[in-house]
Design a protein around this motif. Structure first.
Motif, PDB file in Angstrom:
ATOM      1  N   LEU A 115     -13.799 -32.366 -21.646  1.00 41.94           N
ATOM      2  CA  LEU A 115     -15.157 -32.807 -21.932  1.00 41.94           C
ATOM      3  C   LEU A 115     -15.758 -31.962 -23.057  1.00 41.94           C
ATOM      4  O   LEU A 115     -15.239 -30.904 -23.393  1.00 41.94           O
ATOM      5  CB  LEU A 115     -16.007 -32.700 -20.662  1.00 41.94           C
ATOM      6  CG  LEU A 115     -15.596 -33.650 -19.538  1.00 41.94           C
ATOM      7  CD1 LEU A 115     -16.331 -33.299 -18.252  1.00 41.94           C
ATOM      8  CD2 LEU A 115     -15.835 -35.098 -19.921  1.00 41.94           C
TER       9      LEU A 115
ATOM     10  N   THR B 221     -16.252 -34.235 -11.451  1.00 42.60           N
ATOM     11  CA  THR B 221     -14.942 -34.826 -11.682  1.00 42.60           C
ATOM     12  C   THR B 221     -13.894 -34.168 -10.799  1.00 42.60           C
ATOM     13  O   THR B 221     -14.016 -33.002 -10.435  1.00 42.60           O
ATOM     14  CB  THR B 221     -14.522 -34.698 -13.163  1.00 42.60           C
ATOM     15  OG1 THR B 221     -13.215 -35.246 -13.340  1.00 42.60           O
ATOM     16  CG2 THR B 221     -14.552 -33.252 -13.617  1.00 42.60           C
TER      17      THR B 221
ATOM     18  N   ARG C 139     -17.071 -41.140 -18.679  1.00 40.17           N
ATOM     19  CA  ARG C 139     -16.623 -40.377 -19.854  1.00 40.17           C
ATOM     20  C   ARG C 139     -17.441 -40.714 -21.096  1.00 40.17           C
ATOM     21  O   ARG C 139     -17.955 -39.793 -21.762  1.00 40.17           O
ATOM     22  CB  ARG C 139     -15.126 -40.615 -20.091  1.00 40.17           C
ATOM     23  CG  ARG C 139     -14.549 -39.764 -21.232  1.00 40.17           C
ATOM     24  CD  ARG C 139     -14.696 -38.282 -20.891  1.00 40.17           C
ATOM     25  NE  ARG C 139     -14.227 -37.409 -21.956  1.00 40.17           N
ATOM     26  CZ  ARG C 139     -14.939 -37.034 -23.013  1.00 40.17           C
ATOM     27  NH1 ARG C 139     -16.178 -37.486 -23.159  1.00 40.17           N
ATOM     28  NH2 ARG C 139     -14.441 -36.238 -23.922  1.00 40.17           N
TER      29      ARG C 139
ATOM     30  N   THR D 123     -15.095 -38.528 -15.700  1.00 43.00           N
ATOM     31  CA  THR D 123     -13.928 -38.837 -16.524  1.00 43.00           C
ATOM     32  C   THR D 123     -13.485 -40.284 -16.345  1.00 43.00           C
ATOM     33  O   THR D 123     -12.394 -40.660 -16.777  1.00 43.00           O
ATOM     34  CB  THR D 123     -12.759 -37.893 -16.201  1.00 43.00           C
ATOM     35  OG1 THR D 123     -12.507 -37.917 -14.787  1.00 43.00           O
ATOM     36  CG2 THR D 123     -13.086 -36.471 -16.617  1.00 43.00           C
TER      37      THR D 123
END
Length: 276
Positions: free
Chosen positions: A37, A30, A13, A8
């Motif tokens: 996601l 994460t 990301r 992230t």
């Protein structure tokens, strides 16, 4: 299956999105309990992700922390074939000139771990991210039209983290980058004064960068919450960068067959951060 640690983050990301778009199976490491996601992405803790079925890993040293060594050892034992390390363009500089070490990066260690792993490896060495300008200047810009800082003529070639993610996806999915330490930059060298003026141009304000002495800059770094050690390392790096233009490698364009994203384009996509 590809494991992305720091999934992230600034690079992780967009990397997850690119891998999913390419049809890869993705496991995301994460610490975010609600990472938002894409559907089908498996979620795992960054520090102790499962390696079952994983063939390649993207390793962000800040995300994995002290588990970096054990993670590489587990990867080798689990039959992982490839590791792509996120290092930095200044990885070979003295530690006292690497401010990101004080915010959790272990660039030298992650690159060495990848090379020594016995696996296929690629090391990405990006320059400073465009996102760094938010932490350094956004609060000052919110409060007025003058940004105070050291070494106004120090130069960076800031890169969009999405470009780093694009190269990382290429390294994870193809074989043409194997065994390389790839220095990644934006498309042009800008002084700190020029970067601040660029932000002003995008958000419609006449911003200026006012140079201040190093001791005053150290106090400002502390005021915005940066950790001990960051300030002296940043000053050392900026003093080294004040002697001429920052390097521009052109690797993003060569690898992705498109121009690297300019700092002005990055600011345009993130101008809300400077208007808060």
């Amino acid at each position: 299956m590809i494991l992305v640690t720091g999934a992230t983050g600034n690079v992780g990301r967009p990397l997850v999105d690119l891998l999913v778009e390419a049809g890869a199976k993705v496991r995301a490491g994460t610490r975010d309990p609600q990472p938002n996601l894409p559907d089908g992405v498996e979620i795992e803790p960054s520090s102790t992700p499962s390696l079952s079925g994983v063939t390649a890993i993207f390793v962000n040293s800040r995300a994995v922390g002290t588990t970096l060594g054990p993670l590489i050892d587990r990867a080798r034992a689990a039959g992982v074939r490839r590791v792509v390390a996120l290092a930095a363009i200044n990885v070979d500089d003295p530690v006292e000139a690497q401010p990101s070490r004080y915010t959790g990066d272990r660039n030298k260690e992650v690159e060495a771990a990848a090379i020594d792993s016995g696996l296929e490896w690629v090391s990405l060495r990006p320059t400073i991210f465009g996102t760094n300008s938010i932490g350094l200047w956004a609060k000052q810009i919110a409060g007025g039209d003058t940004v105070y800082g050291p070494y106004a003529t120090a130069s960076w070639s800031p890169i969009d983290p999405r470009d780093v993610a694009g190269v990382a996806a290429r390294a994870l999915l193809g074989d043409d980058l194997l065994g390389r330490k790839i220095e990644l930059t934006g498309p042009g060298s800008l002084t700190l004064r020029e970067m601040v003026a660029t932000i002003g141009s995008v958000i419609g304000r006449d911003l200026t960068y006012q140079e201040i002495p190093p001791d005053q800059a150290l106090r400002r770094f502390a005021e915005i919450g940066l950790p001990d050690g960051f300030g002296p390392a940043m000053l050392t790096m900026l003093a080294r960068n004040a002697v001429g233009p920052a390097p521009v490698t052109g690797e993003v364009e060569r690898i992705l067959s498109r121009p690297a994203t300019s700092f002005a384009e990055w600011v345009t996509d993130h101008k809300g951060a400077f208007r808060a």
